[in-house]
Design a protein around this motif. Structure first.
Motif, PDB file in Angstrom:
ATOM      1  N   SER A 140       1.207  -1.270  -0.534  1.00 18.87           N
ATOM      2  CA  SER A 140       0.196  -0.234   0.071  1.00 18.87           C
ATOM      3  C   SER A 140       0.614   0.808   0.168  1.00 18.87           C
ATOM      4  CB  SER A 140      -1.018  -0.055   1.298  1.00 18.87           C
ATOM      5  OG  SER A 140      -2.047  -1.256   1.497  1.00 18.87           O
ATOM      6  N   ILE A 141       2.138   1.160   1.107  1.00 25.26           N
ATOM      7  CA  ILE A 141       2.726   2.346   1.056  1.00 25.26           C
ATOM      8  C   ILE A 141       3.192   2.215  -0.802  1.00 25.26           C
ATOM      9  CG2 ILE A 141       4.764   3.057   1.805  1.00 25.26           C
ATOM     10  CD1 ILE A 141       3.975   1.318   4.434  1.00 25.26           C
ATOM     11  N   LEU A 142       3.932   1.734  -0.866  1.00 22.99           N
ATOM     12  CA  LEU A 142       4.599   1.946  -2.903  1.00 22.99           C
ATOM     13  C   LEU A 142       4.104   2.112  -2.983  1.00 22.99           C
ATOM     14  CD1 LEU A 142       6.818  -1.666  -2.362  1.00 22.99           C
ATOM     15  CD2 LEU A 142       7.306   0.940  -2.504  1.00 22.99           C
ATOM     16  N   ILE A 143       2.052   1.438  -3.493  1.00 23.95           N
ATOM     17  CA  ILE A 143       0.808   2.168  -4.380  1.00 23.95           C
ATOM     18  C   ILE A 143       1.175   4.332  -4.663  1.00 23.95           C
ATOM     19  CG2 ILE A 143      -1.303   2.072  -5.144  1.00 23.95           C
ATOM     20  CD1 ILE A 143      -0.836  -0.966  -4.370  1.00 23.95           C
ATOM     21  N   PHE A 144       0.945   3.820  -3.310  1.00 24.07           N
ATOM     22  CA  PHE A 144       0.523   5.083  -2.856  1.00 24.07           C
ATOM     23  C   PHE A 144       1.741   6.333  -3.099  1.00 24.07           C
ATOM     24  CE2 PHE A 144       1.336   8.945  -0.169  1.00 24.07           C
ATOM     25  CZ  PHE A 144       0.899   9.950  -0.125  1.00 24.07           C
ATOM     26  N   ILE A 145       3.025   5.409  -3.353  1.00 23.03           N
ATOM     27  CA  ILE A 145       4.397   6.805  -3.435  1.00 23.03           C
ATOM     28  C   ILE A 145       4.442   6.521  -5.252  1.00 23.03           C
ATOM     29  CG2 ILE A 145       7.014   6.396  -4.025  1.00 23.03           C
ATOM     30  CD1 ILE A 145       7.045   5.125  -0.907  1.00 23.03           C
ATOM     31  N   GLY A 146       4.239   5.419  -5.955  1.00 21.35           N
ATOM     32  CA  GLY A 146       4.475   5.686  -7.342  1.00 21.35           C
ATOM     33  C   GLY A 146       3.416   6.614  -7.541  1.00 21.35           C
ATOM     34  N   THR A 147       1.955   6.240  -6.591  1.00 20.30           N
ATOM     35  CA  THR A 147       1.082   7.657  -7.751  1.00 20.30           C
ATOM     36  C   THR A 147       0.978   9.083  -7.115  1.00 20.30           C
ATOM     37  OG1 THR A 147      -0.324   5.949  -6.863  1.00 20.30           O
ATOM     38  CG2 THR A 147      -1.689   7.867  -7.291  1.00 20.30           C
ATOM     39  N   ALA A 148       1.773   8.896  -5.921  1.00 23.31           N
ATOM     40  CA  ALA A 148       2.474  10.348  -5.268  1.00 23.31           C
ATOM     41  C   ALA A 148       3.741  10.988  -7.107  1.00 23.31           C
ATOM     42  CB  ALA A 148       3.065  10.659  -4.118  1.00 23.31           C
ATOM     43  N   VAL A 149       4.396   9.962  -6.886  1.00 23.50           N
ATOM     44  CA  VAL A 149       5.852  10.378  -8.406  1.00 23.50           C
ATOM     45  C   VAL A 149       4.610  10.558  -9.614  1.00 23.50           C
ATOM     46  CG1 VAL A 149       6.574   9.182  -9.445  1.00 23.50           C
ATOM     47  CG2 VAL A 149       7.305   8.690  -7.315  1.00 23.50           C
ATOM     48  N   TRP A 150       3.399   9.790  -9.888  1.00 21.84           N
ATOM     49  CA  TRP A 150       2.185   9.808 -11.103  1.00 21.84           C
ATOM     50  C   TRP A 150       2.135  11.559 -11.089  1.00 21.84           C
ATOM     51  CZ3 TRP A 150      -2.407   9.813 -11.199  1.00 21.84           C
ATOM     52  CH2 TRP A 150      -3.701  10.374 -12.370  1.00 21.84           C
ATOM     53  N   PHE A 151       1.505  11.677  -9.881  1.00 20.90           N
ATOM     54  CA  PHE A 151       1.034  12.955  -9.217  1.00 20.90           C
ATOM     55  C   PHE A 151       1.862  14.214  -9.842  1.00 20.90           C
ATOM     56  CE2 PHE A 151      -0.243  16.123  -6.997  1.00 20.90           C
ATOM     57  CZ  PHE A 151      -1.971  16.428  -6.975  1.00 20.90           C
ATOM     58  N   TRP A 152       3.019  14.215  -9.248  1.00 19.58           N
ATOM     59  CA  TRP A 152       4.159  14.996  -9.436  1.00 19.58           C
ATOM     60  C   TRP A 152       4.705  15.049 -10.520  1.00 19.58           C
ATOM     61  CZ3 TRP A 152       5.828  18.592  -7.136  1.00 19.58           C
ATOM     62  CH2 TRP A 152       7.246  19.546  -7.446  1.00 19.58           C
ATOM     63  N   ILE A 153       4.595  13.946 -11.999  1.00 19.19           N
ATOM     64  CA  ILE A 153       4.710  14.121 -13.187  1.00 19.19           C
ATOM     65  C   ILE A 153       3.376  14.881 -14.229  1.00 19.19           C
ATOM     66  CG2 ILE A 153       5.079  13.282 -15.127  1.00 19.19           C
ATOM     67  CD1 ILE A 153       7.181  11.037 -13.188  1.00 19.19           C
ATOM     68  N   GLN A 154       2.371  14.493 -13.838  1.00 12.98           N
ATOM     69  CA  GLN A 154       0.853  14.887 -14.553  1.00 12.98           C
ATOM     70  C   GLN A 154       0.536  15.571 -13.733  1.00 12.98           C
ATOM     71  OE1 GLN A 154       0.239  12.818 -17.604  1.00 12.98           O
ATOM     72  NE2 GLN A 154       2.736  12.607 -17.102  1.00 12.98           N
ATOM     73  N   ALA A 155       0.607  15.845 -13.000  1.00  8.37           N
ATOM     74  CA  ALA A 155      -0.672  17.415 -12.435  1.00  8.37           C
ATOM     75  C   ALA A 155      -0.073  18.819 -12.826  1.00  8.37           C
ATOM     76  CB  ALA A 155      -0.851  17.209 -10.430  1.00  8.37           C
ATOM     77  N   PRO A 156      -1.183  19.035 -13.212  1.00  6.28           N
ATOM     78  CA  PRO A 156      -0.523  20.261 -13.303  1.00  6.28           C
ATOM     79  C   PRO A 156      -0.210  21.472 -11.838  1.00  6.28           C
ATOM     80  CG  PRO A 156      -3.642  20.071 -13.001  1.00  6.28           C
ATOM     81  CD  PRO A 156      -2.484  19.079 -12.883  1.00  6.28           C
ATOM     82  N   ASP A 157       0.121  22.373 -12.515  1.00  4.67           N
ATOM     83  CA  ASP A 157       0.983  23.189 -10.822  1.00  4.67           C
ATOM     84  C   ASP A 157       0.183  23.782 -10.113  1.00  4.67           C
ATOM     85  OD1 ASP A 157       3.170  22.716 -12.121  1.00  4.67           O
ATOM     86  OD2 ASP A 157       3.567  25.271 -12.946  1.00  4.67           O
TER      87      ASP A 157
END
Length: 174
Positions: A24-41
């Motif tokens: 679950s922690i790894l899924i969260f971290i992966g999603t946070a990285v994806w969010f950092w790359i893909q989310a608008p400012d």
């Protein structure tokens, strides 16, 4: 085993709870990285009771508070020695005295740790869903109200089931 004997935990259940928390922690971290790359400012940082965004902040600011919580809580909940070092009077669980009086402190903490790791893992997954909802809003897609509340409902159901299991396993034999 008779109905008067306590329900003992298998070593696999304890290991499975730890694996669940780590994944679950790894899924969260992966999603946070994806969010950092893909989310608008600028992203939604608060939602009203109907699930609509009503406040906005930077994605760095959003990750700045979500990542420590999304990783910190499950990690804190998963480290057994932290809980074993606390004064036992601070640990408020049902039937604690029964198990301590019988010298079953290890069994007591096995049960507590399984519960804590499951709750920690579901917390990480709940915050993962928050990042996904924020990303959807940031990309202009709105979430149906039911989908906004679904992750919270799943979190509550899993937490309640874990609590019921904890109480069931700690209930003294009759």
């Amino acid at each position: 085993m008779t109905s008067s004997e306590p329900i003992r935990q298998s070593p696999f259940a304890s290991f499975a709870a730890l694996v669940f928390a780590v994944l679950s922690i790894l899924i969260f971290i992966g999603t946070a990285v994806w969010f950092w790359i893909q989310a608008p400012d600028t992203v939604a940082s608060h939602f009203d009771s109907s699930g609509q965004p009503d406040d906005w902040s930077s994605k760095a600011g959003t990750l700045g508070w979500l990542v420590p919580i999304g990783v910190g809580i499950p990690v804190l909940f998963s480290i057994r020695w932290i809980w074993e070092k606390l004064p036992i009077s601070l640990i408020n669980i049902p039937f604690k005295d029964y198990w301590l009086e019988r010298g079953e402190r290890a069994y007591l903490f096995d049960c507590v740790m399984e519960f804590m790791r499951i709750v920690g893992g579901t917390t990480a997954l709940l915050l993962t869903s928050v990042l996904v909802m924020i990303m959807r809003e940031g990309r202009g897609a709105t979430m149906p109200t039911g989908m906004t509340f679904l992750p919270t409902g799943v979190f509550l159901i899993i937490t309640a089931a874990s609590l019921i299991n904890l109480v069931r396993r700690l209930r003294p034999p009759r």
